[in-house]
Each structure stands twice: as structure tokens, then as C-alpha cells.
Design a protein around this motif. Structure first.
Motif, PDB file in Angstrom:
ATOM      1  N   ASP A 133      64.006  86.183  78.233  1.00 23.08           N
ATOM      2  CA  ASP A 133      62.683  86.808  78.301  1.00 23.08           C
ATOM      3  C   ASP A 133      62.468  87.744  77.119  1.00 23.08           C
ATOM      4  O   ASP A 133      61.360  87.812  76.560  1.00 23.08           O
ATOM      5  CB  ASP A 133      62.533  87.571  79.612  1.00 23.08           C
ATOM      6  CG  ASP A 133      62.489  86.646  80.829  1.00 23.08           C
ATOM      7  OD1 ASP A 133      62.216  85.444  80.640  1.00 23.08           O
ATOM      8  OD2 ASP A 133      62.742  87.133  81.948  1.00 23.08           O
ATOM      9  N   VAL A 136      61.860  85.558  73.975  1.00 25.87           N
ATOM     10  CA  VAL A 136      60.540  84.936  74.039  1.00 25.87           C
ATOM     11  C   VAL A 136      59.447  85.959  73.743  1.00 25.87           C
ATOM     12  O   VAL A 136      58.490  85.676  73.004  1.00 25.87           O
ATOM     13  CB  VAL A 136      60.318  84.295  75.422  1.00 25.87           C
ATOM     14  CG1 VAL A 136      58.863  83.848  75.586  1.00 25.87           C
ATOM     15  CG2 VAL A 136      61.257  83.104  75.620  1.00 25.87           C
ATOM     16  N   GLU A 137      59.586  87.156  74.273  1.00 26.84           N
ATOM     17  CA  GLU A 137      58.589  88.194  74.037  1.00 26.84           C
ATOM     18  C   GLU A 137      58.561  88.596  72.565  1.00 26.84           C
ATOM     19  O   GLU A 137      57.489  88.820  71.989  1.00 26.84           O
ATOM     20  CB  GLU A 137      58.885  89.411  74.911  1.00 26.84           C
ATOM     21  CG  GLU A 137      57.939  90.592  74.675  1.00 26.84           C
ATOM     22  CD  GLU A 137      56.471  90.242  74.841  1.00 26.84           C
ATOM     23  OE1 GLU A 137      55.631  90.883  74.170  1.00 26.84           O
ATOM     24  OE2 GLU A 137      56.149  89.318  75.630  1.00 26.84           O
ATOM     25  N   ARG A 140      56.800  85.872  70.636  1.00 27.27           N
ATOM     26  CA  ARG A 140      55.357  85.946  70.900  1.00 27.27           C
ATOM     27  C   ARG A 140      54.728  87.113  70.163  1.00 27.27           C
ATOM     28  O   ARG A 140      53.646  86.997  69.583  1.00 27.27           O
ATOM     29  CB  ARG A 140      55.114  86.084  72.409  1.00 27.27           C
ATOM     30  CG  ARG A 140      53.668  85.892  72.837  1.00 27.27           C
ATOM     31  CD  ARG A 140      53.470  86.227  74.290  1.00 27.27           C
ATOM     32  NE  ARG A 140      53.725  87.647  74.538  1.00 27.27           N
ATOM     33  CZ  ARG A 140      52.854  88.613  74.250  1.00 27.27           C
ATOM     34  NH1 ARG A 140      51.669  88.329  73.731  1.00 27.27           N
ATOM     35  NH2 ARG A 140      53.147  89.870  74.489  1.00 27.27           N
ATOM     36  N   HIS A 141      55.430  88.254  70.153  1.00 29.24           N
ATOM     37  CA  HIS A 141      54.912  89.447  69.481  1.00 29.24           C
ATOM     38  C   HIS A 141      54.774  89.230  67.971  1.00 29.24           C
ATOM     39  O   HIS A 141      53.828  89.735  67.348  1.00 29.24           O
ATOM     40  CB  HIS A 141      55.845  90.627  69.753  1.00 29.24           C
ATOM     41  CG  HIS A 141      55.427  91.898  69.072  1.00 29.24           C
ATOM     42  ND1 HIS A 141      54.343  92.648  69.488  1.00 29.24           N
ATOM     43  CD2 HIS A 141      55.950  92.566  67.999  1.00 29.24           C
ATOM     44  CE1 HIS A 141      54.204  93.699  68.703  1.00 29.24           C
ATOM     45  NE2 HIS A 141      55.168  93.666  67.793  1.00 29.24           N
ATOM     46  N   GLY A 143      54.033  86.515  66.572  1.00 25.32           N
ATOM     47  CA  GLY A 143      53.024  85.491  66.309  1.00 25.32           C
ATOM     48  C   GLY A 143      53.604  84.175  65.829  1.00 25.32           C
ATOM     49  O   GLY A 143      52.881  83.344  65.257  1.00 25.32           O
ATOM     50  N   ASP A 145      54.885  80.408  66.117  1.00 24.81           N
ATOM     51  CA  ASP A 145      54.516  79.295  67.004  1.00 24.81           C
ATOM     52  C   ASP A 145      55.387  78.061  66.770  1.00 24.81           C
ATOM     53  O   ASP A 145      55.049  76.969  67.221  1.00 24.81           O
ATOM     54  CB  ASP A 145      53.042  78.925  66.829  1.00 24.81           C
ATOM     55  CG  ASP A 145      52.702  78.502  65.405  1.00 24.81           C
ATOM     56  OD1 ASP A 145      53.606  78.469  64.553  1.00 24.81           O
ATOM     57  OD2 ASP A 145      51.516  78.199  65.147  1.00 24.81           O
ATOM     58  N   LEU A 168      59.643  79.083  76.857  1.00 28.25           N
ATOM     59  CA  LEU A 168      58.812  79.272  75.667  1.00 28.25           C
ATOM     60  C   LEU A 168      57.429  78.656  75.872  1.00 28.25           C
ATOM     61  O   LEU A 168      56.410  79.270  75.539  1.00 28.25           O
ATOM     62  CB  LEU A 168      59.483  78.645  74.452  1.00 28.25           C
ATOM     63  CG  LEU A 168      60.574  79.473  73.772  1.00 28.25           C
ATOM     64  CD1 LEU A 168      61.422  78.600  72.860  1.00 28.25           C
ATOM     65  CD2 LEU A 168      59.943  80.606  72.950  1.00 28.25           C
ATOM     66  N   ARG A 169      57.382  77.461  76.410  1.00 30.07           N
ATOM     67  CA  ARG A 169      56.096  76.782  76.602  1.00 30.07           C
ATOM     68  C   ARG A 169      55.235  77.518  77.628  1.00 30.07           C
ATOM     69  O   ARG A 169      54.000  77.534  77.502  1.00 30.07           O
ATOM     70  CB  ARG A 169      56.329  75.335  77.036  1.00 30.07           C
ATOM     71  CG  ARG A 169      56.931  74.462  75.947  1.00 30.07           C
ATOM     72  CD  ARG A 169      56.900  72.985  76.317  1.00 30.07           C
ATOM     73  NE  ARG A 169      57.414  72.160  75.217  1.00 30.07           N
ATOM     74  CZ  ARG A 169      58.653  71.698  75.143  1.00 30.07           C
ATOM     75  NH1 ARG A 169      59.518  71.961  76.129  1.00 30.07           N
ATOM     76  NH2 ARG A 169      59.041  70.974  74.119  1.00 30.07           N
ATOM     77  N   ALA A 171      55.231  80.765  78.078  1.00 28.70           N
ATOM     78  CA  ALA A 171      54.785  82.039  77.524  1.00 28.70           C
ATOM     79  C   ALA A 171      53.909  81.886  76.290  1.00 28.70           C
ATOM     80  O   ALA A 171      53.063  82.745  76.011  1.00 28.70           O
ATOM     81  CB  ALA A 171      56.006  82.901  77.169  1.00 28.70           C
ATOM     82  N   ILE A 172      54.107  80.786  75.522  1.00 26.43           N
ATOM     83  CA  ILE A 172      53.374  80.600  74.261  1.00 26.43           C
ATOM     84  C   ILE A 172      52.733  79.213  74.283  1.00 26.43           C
ATOM     85  O   ILE A 172      53.336  78.228  73.832  1.00 26.43           O
ATOM     86  CB  ILE A 172      54.314  80.745  73.049  1.00 26.43           C
ATOM     87  CG1 ILE A 172      55.115  82.032  73.132  1.00 26.43           C
ATOM     88  CG2 ILE A 172      53.515  80.690  71.740  1.00 26.43           C
ATOM     89  CD1 ILE A 172      56.185  82.171  72.052  1.00 26.43           C
ATOM     90  N   VAL A 175      53.164  76.019  71.585  1.00 29.11           N
ATOM     91  CA  VAL A 175      54.294  76.272  70.694  1.00 29.11           C
ATOM     92  C   VAL A 175      54.948  74.948  70.281  1.00 29.11           C
ATOM     93  O   VAL A 175      55.047  74.006  71.065  1.00 29.11           O
ATOM     94  CB  VAL A 175      55.336  77.191  71.390  1.00 29.11           C
ATOM     95  CG1 VAL A 175      55.938  76.512  72.613  1.00 29.11           C
ATOM     96  CG2 VAL A 175      56.421  77.617  70.413  1.00 29.11           C
TER      97      VAL A 175
END
Length: 519
Positions: A133, A136-137, A140-141, A143, A145, A168-169, A171-172, A175
Motif C-alpha cells: 500500500d 502504491v501510494e 500514485r503521488h 503521477g 502510470d 496497482l490497477r 488504485a491507479i 496504469v
């Protein structure tokens, strides 16, 4: 009928086949935007043959664009590299040993997680949700992809990679993900590198596939198109979007497969002579012999399945020393038609030696070449020596094999070669690479570590054969035509239970052509 196109750094070759017959062929200069060159090649073979676009069942393309992107450090995306393998490997993070410039292009985003398996599928460590987690965060933070995921022994047990990909999929959305078990072989670091290069090319791949599709539509073609991969088989458009790196070294592979088709020989040495280099490879059972060593692509160590190719600096445009004793590795390349002596230029090339010796007539606006006979003799002897040495290095045993000469520069060999059992110069040898692309099949490959103490050899081969055949069918092969083309067994004597590395390759004809289904 089908069309084969091979896009090289200098030339774009195309051929139209009706069954086994060559209806039309063309060798033209590669254009800067590539798609224009593809369109021009299509235009020529269709216009020359007077074949209607509706009669073309499929177009097969071989391209160096993805290799060039890595070598030239362009069109690469930033990638988050996730490795699942802690507590092992902490001191060797992702992209270790990479050239600084290409590592910089990918952004240097490396993450390491607990998890993975041992060679027999037992857990190396448990996945930790809190770690995943957090990674992944952070991705994402930032940016990002595009992500490459690798895990210890993932070809044996893909679960850890798939679990992280699922998070990942979620949360983003959208991606782009490459899991290493889908693209590389056993060997974590090299497989991880392969996944990273593939992920970095995913966005570029989307543009390339779209560009090729647009070129076909522009010429009125509605048939499916396929792209050659480096084991002599094909990928459909959707597969290329996911795995562009599998096209690395597809050019030499196409040449070997084309040589096989033109001569009917399944076991031979193939010498593909171009403008700058001669690529020497081995046909075994109708397919290129694969390399068993680590392959560097753009300075990055990978374990892609690659043909075993020896490239020597001898081509039609290779520079010749004043005394003829040295040829190459420098070459005038595609400038041969303006800089070579036979074309009115001032540079002595390998092609000029053949013209001076009276062994080659170029025609057109070319000129006779007058050289000191000793220079000509020495130069021709150098060509023969270079090729004999290269062929001897590639022979699989002390026994000589037939040698098939292909490529536009094959005219450099006018006599016999001592290292060859015999020499074959087939018709249409100049476009053997495009023919190889046109006849290619769909493939699937499986590699596992197995213990014959726990599972009988016949049962293990049957199980992996089914997996390889299923992969080929999933990639677009006609189930009725799929067969096992190669089985490779390597005993791993230093591992417990006498483990064996077992690799199987399946091939089959294209289902859409066999069933007449349009794209």
C-alpha cells in the motif's frame, strides 16, 4: 495471399506471397517516420502485382523501431520498478549496473518488497499489505502510470507479481504494467531488466501499432497485421502493445526463417550480408538457434530469447584499406550509392572490389572501377577470410554445414567458402528477411524448473507442452496446427533433487488466415 515487410535501419523490404510463390518484391530506403516507407513498400507490391487489397489475408511486419528506441535513449517512459524478493537482494536494487543515461530516462524509481518464492514454489517471505500500500501510494503521488513488477522465481509461481499488479490497477486506473513472468526467463536481475525495458516502451508501442495500422488503412487494407518477434514467430497487434520488447533482434531471425523457406533446408548456416554488417546464424530444425548467454540491449543485461547471431563488420558499404588487407567495421551504409567508387564517389568499398574484379555488374549510371590488381586480390581474400572465420565460429560441431547467402550484400561472395559444405544463393535472397516475416507462425514458450524424481519426465513434458500450446493459441494460433517445435533440457546439478530446467516452444499457423476471419 500475404505481405511480408521488414523495416531495417537502411532499407525497407517487402514481398507479396501467393502460397509459396513470390509475386512481387521491393527493396526501398527506410524513411524517417517509418510508416511512410511501409506505405511506399505496400504501394509498390500491390501496384506491381495488380492484386486487389481485398485479396490480402494478412500483413506481417518486422521492425527495429523498439530496439532503436532503447539504443538511442528515445521514446522511453518513466517506470516504477517494483521487486518482490526481500529479505534477499537488498544490496542490489533495481537498475543496478545500468548505463546512467538510460537509467535516467526511466526515472530511477525503485521499490523493494518482501515476498517471492523459492525455485520449488515455497514462499521466500510473505507479502506485506502495508508495504504494498505504501509503494502504491508513492507511485500514485508521483503521477507515474507505468510499472514493471518482478519477483523471485516468478516464472515458477506468478502469484506475488499478480497480487501487486491487482492492487496497482485498483488504485491507479489505466496504469500500464509489465509483469516479469510474462516476458523473461529464469534469472531475476536479467528478467527484471527485460520487464523494465518492455514497460518503458509501452506508450511508444501504442503509437507504433497505431501508425502501422493507419498505413494499412490508407492503402485500403482491412486485413489483420502481425509483427515479428525475436524467436521467429509472430504477435498480433494487441500482443505487441503489451510486449514490444519481444521484437528485439527480429530482423536477423526473419532472415534465417526466410533462408529456410527459400532453400527447404532446416539445418544450415545463414549469412545475411547487408550494407554494414554480416549476420551469421544457425538454422536448427527450421528455426534460429537461440543464444544461451545474457544479451545486452542498449547496455542493459537481459535474458530475452534471442537468436544466436555473430555480427561481423563486413557489408557492401564497408570501407576497404588502401592495401585491401582490412575491411570494415566502418561503412558508408546507405550512402554507398553516392560515395562508393562505382557510383562516382571517392570511397573504396567492398562492393567496389567486386566491380574491379569483374565479378559484379551494377548497371544503371554506375562506373567501372580500376584498382591495382594486388589490392583487388588482397581485398577479395580478406572478404573470404572474414566469412570463413565467422562461419567456423558458429558451426555447432566439427562437421561443415551448407551455407545460405542472403541479403542485398550477398553479391560480395562470388566463389566458394572453405568453411561451407556447399553454398546456396537462392532466388529472392535479397528480400529473405521480408519472406521470413511473411511465413512466420504464432508461437508460445514455457520454461520451468522440474524434478524428475517428483514428476516423471514424460509427464512433465506433457504438462508443459499443454501450457506452451495454450500460450500459442492465446496469441492467435490455430489450435489444429499447433505443434511442439523445440524442447530444451538442462540439468541443474548444484540444486537439490537433481532439478532440470525444461523449456518448450510451440508454434502454429495463424488462426485468422486459416479460418478466413477478418480483423
Amino acid at each position: 495471399m500475404r505481405i511480408g515487410i521488414d523495416v531495417g535501419g537502411t532499407h525497407t523490404d517487402a514481398v507479396l506471397l501467393n502460397g509459396d510463390d513470390v509475386v512481387s518484391s521491393i527493396k526501398t530506403l527506410t524513411t524517417a517516420d517509418v510508416s511512410s516507407g511501409v506505405f511506399n513498400a505496400l504501394e509498390h507490391v500491390l501496384s506491381d502485382s495488380q492484386v486487389e487489397a481485398a485479396d490480402i489475408e494478412a500483413v506481417m511486419l518486422g521492425t527495429t523501431q523498439f530496439t532503436n528506441a532503447v539504443v538511442e535513449r528515445r521514446q522511453l517512459s518513466e517506470v516504477a520498478a517494483i521487486r518482490i524478493g526481500l529479505p534477499s537482494g537488498r544490496g542490489l536494487p533495481p537498475m543496478s549496473g545500468w548505463p546512467a543515461d538510460i537509467a535516467g530516462e526511466l526515472g530511477g524509481h525503485g521499490y523493494m518488497l518482501h515476498g517471492g518464492t523459492l525455485y520449488d514454489g515455497r514462499p521466500l517471505a510473505d507479502l506485506r499489505d502495508s508495504e504494498i500500500d505504501s509503494v502504491v501510494e508513492d507511485i500514485r503521488h508521483k503521477g507515474l502510470d507505468t510499472v514493471a513488477i518482478s519477483a523471485a522465481f516468478s516464472p515458477m509461481a506468478a502469484g506475488p507479481e499478480l497480487a501487486v499488479a491487482e492492487k496497482l490497477r485498483a488504485a491507479i486506473p489505466g496504469v500500464n504494467i509489465t509483469c516479469s513472468h510474462q516476458i523473461g526467463r529464469l534469472g531475476l536481475l536479467e528478467r527484471e531488466n527485460a520487464a523494465l525495458l518492455n514497460a518503458a516502451l509501452l506508450k511508444f508501442s501504442e503509437r507504433v501499432v497505431r501508425s502501422f495500422g493507419e498505413a494499412l488503412v490508407k492503402r485500403g487494407l482491412s486485413c489483420p497485421f502481425y509483427i515479428s518477434q525475436n524467436d521467429g514467430t509472430l504477435m498480433d497487434a494487441e500482443f505487441v502493445r503489451q510486449f514490444p520488447a519481444l521484437t528485439f533482434a527480429s530482423g536477423p531471425t526473419n532472415s534465417l526463417r526466410g533462408a529456410c523457406k527459400l532453400t527447404g533446408l532446416d539445418d544450415a548456416i545463414v549469412v545475411d550480408i547487408g550494407g554494414t554488417t554480416s549476420d551469421i546464424g544457425v538454422l536448427q530444425g527450421g528455426f534460429p538457434r537461440e543464444s544461451n548467454v545474457v544479451i545486452e540491449v542498449g547496455g542493459v543485461r537481459t535474458n530475452f530469447r534471442m537468436p544466436d547471431i555473430l555480427a561481423i563488420g563486413l557489408g557492401g558499404g564497408s570501407l576497404v584499406s588502401a592495401d585491401g588487407a582490412q575491411i570494415g567495421p566502418r561503412s558508408v551504409g546507405h550512402k554507398l550509392v553516392s560515395e562508393g567508387l562505382a557510383f562516382g564517389g571517392g570511397t573504396l568499398t567492398a562492393t567496389d572490389l567486386l566491380v574491379a574484379a569483374g565479378q559484379l555488374e551494377l548497371g544503371g549510371d554506375t562506373r567501372p572501377v580500376s584498382l591495382d590488381p594486388e589490392v583487388t586480390r588482397a581485398g577479395l581474400a580478406t572478404i573470404t577470410r572474414m566469412l570463413n572465420t565467422g562461419i567456423e565460429r558458429m558451426l555447432p560441431s566439427k562437421d561443415r554445414l551448407p551455407v545460405i547467402l542472403v541479403g542485398g550484400g550477398a553479391v560480395l561472395v562470388s566463389g566458394e567458402l572453405e568453411a561451407a559444405a556447399r553454398i546456396l544463393r537462392p532466388q529472392h535472397a535479397g528480400v529473405a528477411n521480408a519472406i521470413g516475416a511473411a511465413i512466420a507462425q504464432i508461437g508460445g514458450e514455457v520454461e520451468r524448473l522440474v524434478s524428475y524424481r517428483e514428476e516423471p519426465r514424460e509427464a512433465a513434458i506433457k504438462r508443459l507442452s499443454q501450457e506452451a500450446c495454450a500460450q500459442a493459441v492465446a496469441a492467435g494460433a490455430d489450435p489444429a496446427s499447433v505443434r511442439i517445435a523445440d524442447i530444451e533440457e538442462t540439468t541443474i546439478s548444484y540444486m537439490e533433487e537433481g532439478s532440470t530446467r525444461l523449456r518448450l516452444k510451440a508454434v502454429g499457423d495463424i488462426a485468422r488466415i486459416n479460418t478466413g476471419v477478418a480483423a
